[in-house]
Each structure stands twice: as C-alpha cells, then as structure tokens.
Design an enzyme around this catalytic site. Structure first.
Site, PDB file in Angstrom:
ATOM      1  N   CYS A  66      -7.668 -40.910  -6.347  1.00 59.90           N
ATOM      2  CA  CYS A  66      -8.536 -41.820  -5.603  1.00 59.90           C
ATOM      3  C   CYS A  66      -9.006 -41.142  -4.320  1.00 59.90           C
ATOM      4  O   CYS A  66      -8.226 -40.464  -3.641  1.00 59.90           O
ATOM      5  CB  CYS A  66      -7.796 -43.112  -5.269  1.00 59.90           C
ATOM      6  SG  CYS A  66      -8.802 -44.317  -4.379  1.00 59.90           S
ATOM      7  N   CYS A  70      -5.814 -44.650   2.019  1.00 59.28           N
ATOM      8  CA  CYS A  70      -4.858 -45.703   2.352  1.00 59.28           C
ATOM      9  C   CYS A  70      -3.485 -45.080   2.583  1.00 59.28           C
ATOM     10  O   CYS A  70      -2.936 -44.417   1.692  1.00 59.28           O
ATOM     11  CB  CYS A  70      -4.792 -46.726   1.231  1.00 59.28           C
ATOM     12  SG  CYS A  70      -6.410 -47.403   0.741  1.00 59.28           S
ATOM     13  N   CYS A  73      -0.522 -45.419   0.004  1.00 62.00           N
ATOM     14  CA  CYS A  73      -0.767 -45.312  -1.428  1.00 62.00           C
ATOM     15  C   CYS A  73      -0.567 -43.899  -1.986  1.00 62.00           C
ATOM     16  O   CYS A  73      -1.271 -42.956  -1.595  1.00 62.00           O
ATOM     17  CB  CYS A  73      -2.189 -45.774  -1.736  1.00 62.00           C
ATOM     18  SG  CYS A  73      -2.502 -45.880  -3.516  1.00 62.00           S
ATOM     19  N   CYS A 110      -2.597 -58.327 -15.350  1.00 64.04           N
ATOM     20  CA  CYS A 110      -3.399 -57.740 -14.281  1.00 64.04           C
ATOM     21  C   CYS A 110      -3.557 -56.244 -14.532  1.00 64.04           C
ATOM     22  O   CYS A 110      -2.580 -55.559 -14.856  1.00 64.04           O
ATOM     23  CB  CYS A 110      -2.740 -57.979 -12.933  1.00 64.04           C
ATOM     24  SG  CYS A 110      -2.379 -59.717 -12.600  1.00 64.04           S
ATOM     25  N   CYS A 141      -6.765 -60.500 -14.782  1.00 64.70           N
ATOM     26  CA  CYS A 141      -7.046 -60.120 -13.399  1.00 64.70           C
ATOM     27  C   CYS A 141      -7.243 -58.607 -13.362  1.00 64.70           C
ATOM     28  O   CYS A 141      -6.548 -57.879 -14.084  1.00 64.70           O
ATOM     29  CB  CYS A 141      -5.882 -60.518 -12.484  1.00 64.70           C
ATOM     30  SG  CYS A 141      -6.126 -60.091 -10.730  1.00 64.70           S
ATOM     31  N   CYS A 201      -7.873 -63.224  -5.768  1.00 63.56           N
ATOM     32  CA  CYS A 201      -6.484 -62.861  -5.493  1.00 63.56           C
ATOM     33  C   CYS A 201      -6.526 -61.914  -4.297  1.00 63.56           C
ATOM     34  O   CYS A 201      -7.058 -60.810  -4.399  1.00 63.56           O
ATOM     35  CB  CYS A 201      -5.863 -62.183  -6.709  1.00 63.56           C
ATOM     36  SG  CYS A 201      -4.185 -61.561  -6.438  1.00 63.56           S
ATOM     37  N   ARG A 273       2.490 -65.010  -3.859  1.00 62.42           N
ATOM     38  CA  ARG A 273       3.171 -64.125  -4.818  1.00 62.42           C
ATOM     39  C   ARG A 273       4.036 -63.080  -4.128  1.00 62.42           C
ATOM     40  O   ARG A 273       3.583 -62.367  -3.221  1.00 62.42           O
ATOM     41  CB  ARG A 273       2.149 -63.421  -5.714  1.00 62.42           C
ATOM     42  CG  ARG A 273       2.775 -62.420  -6.701  1.00 62.42           C
ATOM     43  CD  ARG A 273       1.739 -61.778  -7.582  1.00 62.42           C
ATOM     44  NE  ARG A 273       1.062 -62.782  -8.381  1.00 62.42           N
ATOM     45  CZ  ARG A 273      -0.249 -62.782  -8.628  1.00 62.42           C
ATOM     46  NH1 ARG A 273      -1.013 -61.833  -8.116  1.00 62.42           N
ATOM     47  NH2 ARG A 273      -0.780 -63.717  -9.377  1.00 62.42           N
TER      48      ARG A 273
END
Length: 333
Positions: A66, A70, A73, A110, A141, A201, A273
């Site tokens: 990616c 972040c 991550c 998901c 999702c 979400c 959640r």
C-alpha cells in the site's frame, strides 16, 4: 406493586444527538467508573438485547504494497514489517473463506484490500465477491480505501451492505499518524458512501499515543456526523515490528473500556465493535467491554494481518458470559 416492564426496542427513550461538545464528552470520561458503566449499560438495554453479540469475520483479499504511510499499518510499502504482499484473491477463494466463516457462526463477511484507492477493474472483482457472499446468505462489508462516485455507485448496485472507512483518530492528531491522505479525504469518502445508500462502518484506533482530548474529539466526529455510523469499530493499537508506532506506551485498559462506554452513550443505536487488539485483552477486560455497551466482534484467528482470538475461544467466552450471537448492525434495522 408489579415491576415495570423492560423497555423494548420499539419503546426506546434514547435521544439521538449530533451536537456533542468537548466539555460534555470529557465530563462523561471523568465520571466514576461505576457510574459511567451503569449509564452506558442502561442506554444499551434501551436499544439492544444486552446479551446479544453481532459476529463478523474479516478477510484480507489484497495484502500489502500500500502506498499510504499509516503509522500503525504493516501493509504500508514504506515499512519493513516482514509482511509478504499478496495480489487480489480469486473470487472462488474468497467465497470458500466466507462459507467457512458462516459455518463458524459469522453473520457478516468483511473484505479488506490494502489500496489507497481501487481501480475500476478492481471494483468489478470486488462486486463479484460481494454478490457471491450475499448468495450464501451473509451480510457484506468491504474496506478498499477512498472511492470515486462511480465506484461507490457500482458497489451499491452490486448489493454491498456496509462500507468500512475509519477516521482513525481526531483531526488534530491525524497528521501524527498519516500524511498521505487528509482527514477531509476520509470525511468525503464517508459522505459518498452515505449518499449512495450504503451503511457506514466507521470508528478509530486508540492507544496510538493520542491524548484524552483526542479520544473525545474522535467520538465527537463520529457522533456528530449527519447520521451515526451503523457500526463503530473501536480498535486497540496492535504494535507490529517495523512500523513507526512500535514501542508506543500501552494504553490503560480502563481507558479503553471507558471509550467503549462513552461511544455507547453518544451513539446509542450503533453497534459498537471490539475490533483489533482483542488478542491482547483478557477475558475479564472483554467482559467489561460488553458490559460497557460493546455488542459486536470479529470472529476468526486473524484480522487482516494481525492475530485475533481463536473462534473456539470466543465461543467458550460467550458460553461463560451467557451471550449469544445474532442481530443486525443497527438498532433501527
């Protein structure tokens, strides 16, 4: 005199607000722990079955490489986290994983892909996955990064139920965690998803070195959206070797539980959640989170790339606590 009947979901007295102020939220955080938990549990019972937990399963359908930075991550191409990148999975492999998740008790599947923004051809593959999962009788999702209007419309047309796009933290602290996309980019994506008629979400991560004020401001951003997210994932930072946030001071578990309680009070009809970080939570800590108003979890032994409690352990915990799975994402559903 006979006891008053419990308030049913059709008799909810809860007021939905979108005008929370910082001093109000800080005052909630500052309540004595027992008072805060009692307030959150009372509101929870006004809107949900207090012993029901919605269960989802999460699969990384495209891993690593990616371009984002972040700081938490391991999927960022900028960090040496020993993660092996994987291309977008074949549809049949994803559907096999979804079938297994359903057999293990998950009601929603998901799918997460490590993209800054998908290409249109990628969206077509994802739509095939969505349609296949829905054919199994499960909710769907996806989390794919930023979307264009056309891509969002295609996902809606394909039958997608929920789109995950977290704010991660407060706007003030955001640049300490991410520099490759702006806070407004995230808000714009959420607006597109909501406008397209897809359920939202959206939550964040705590334990990244943010302040008490940052946690309050994150919840204010979520609760003051035009409509509350149907699902609000609250993640505890999972520290991964090679990422910039490795070595961050661990968050006090009681602050995490307070965050769950405040989220429940501010967004009374949303599913709150327990997401990343459960592998480092004791059963007792998770039980307190459920008492504070959390009523959704991820099943399975992995969340994208980080470990999660094994499914059998979750089943035993549910049995010990007298909990059962089921329910839709939102109290109004």
């Amino acid at each position: 005199m006979s006891a008053s009947p419990a308030i049913s979901p059709t008799q909810q007295s809860t007021t939905i607000r979108h005008d929370w102020q910082l001093d109000e939220v800080q005052a909630l955080y500052a309540l004595p722990f027992n008072d805060l938990i009692f307030k959150a549990q009372t509101i929870h019972r006004e809107n949900f079955d207090p012993n029901e937990i919605q269960v989802s399963s999460l699969l990384s359908i495209k891993t690593g490489s990616c371009s984002e930075d972040c700081g938490y991550c391991p999927q960022s191409a900028r960090y040496d986290s020993d993660l092996t990148p994987e291309a977008l999975m074949p549809v049949e492999v994803v559907l096999k994983a979804a079938q297994k998740a359903k057999e293990q008790g998950a009601s929603r599947f998901c799918m997460g892909a490590a993209w800054r923004q998908p290409k249109d051809r990628d969206i077509e593959r994802v739509v095939e996955m969505v349609q296949g999962v829905k054919a199994l009788g499960m909710e769907t999702c996806v989390t794919l990064g930023m979307l264009t209007d056309t891509q969002t419309a295609r996902l809606k047309e394909g039958g997608l139920d929920y789109y995950n796009h977290n704010l991660d933290t407060s706007e003030d602290y955001y640049s300490e965690i991410i520099t490759t996309r702006t806070y407004q980019d995230r808000l714009d994506t959420l607006a597109r998803v909501r406008e397209a008629g897809i359920n939202v979400c959206c939550g964040g991560i705590v334990g990244m070195g943010e302040s008490d004020v940052d946690r309050s401001k994150l919840l204010i951003e979520l609760a003051n959206l035009p409509k509350h997210p149907e699902s609000v994932p609250v993640n505890m930072l999972v520290q991964v070797e090679g990422t910039p946030l490795m070595g961050t001071e661990a968050l006090d578990p009681l602050i995490f539980i307070r965050t769950i309680a405040v989220a429940r009070i501010m967004m009374p009809k949303s599913r709150v959640r327990l997401s990343a970080g459960r592998n480092n939570m004791s059963d007792e800590m998770q039980a307190l989170c459920f008492l504070a108003g959390a009523n959704s979890i991820f099943y399975g032994d992995k969340l994208l790339t980080t470990d999660n409690p094994m499914t059998n352990h979750d089943r035993r915990l549910f049995e010990r606590l007298g909990l059962h799975s089921g329910g839709s994402s939102y109290a109004n559903d």
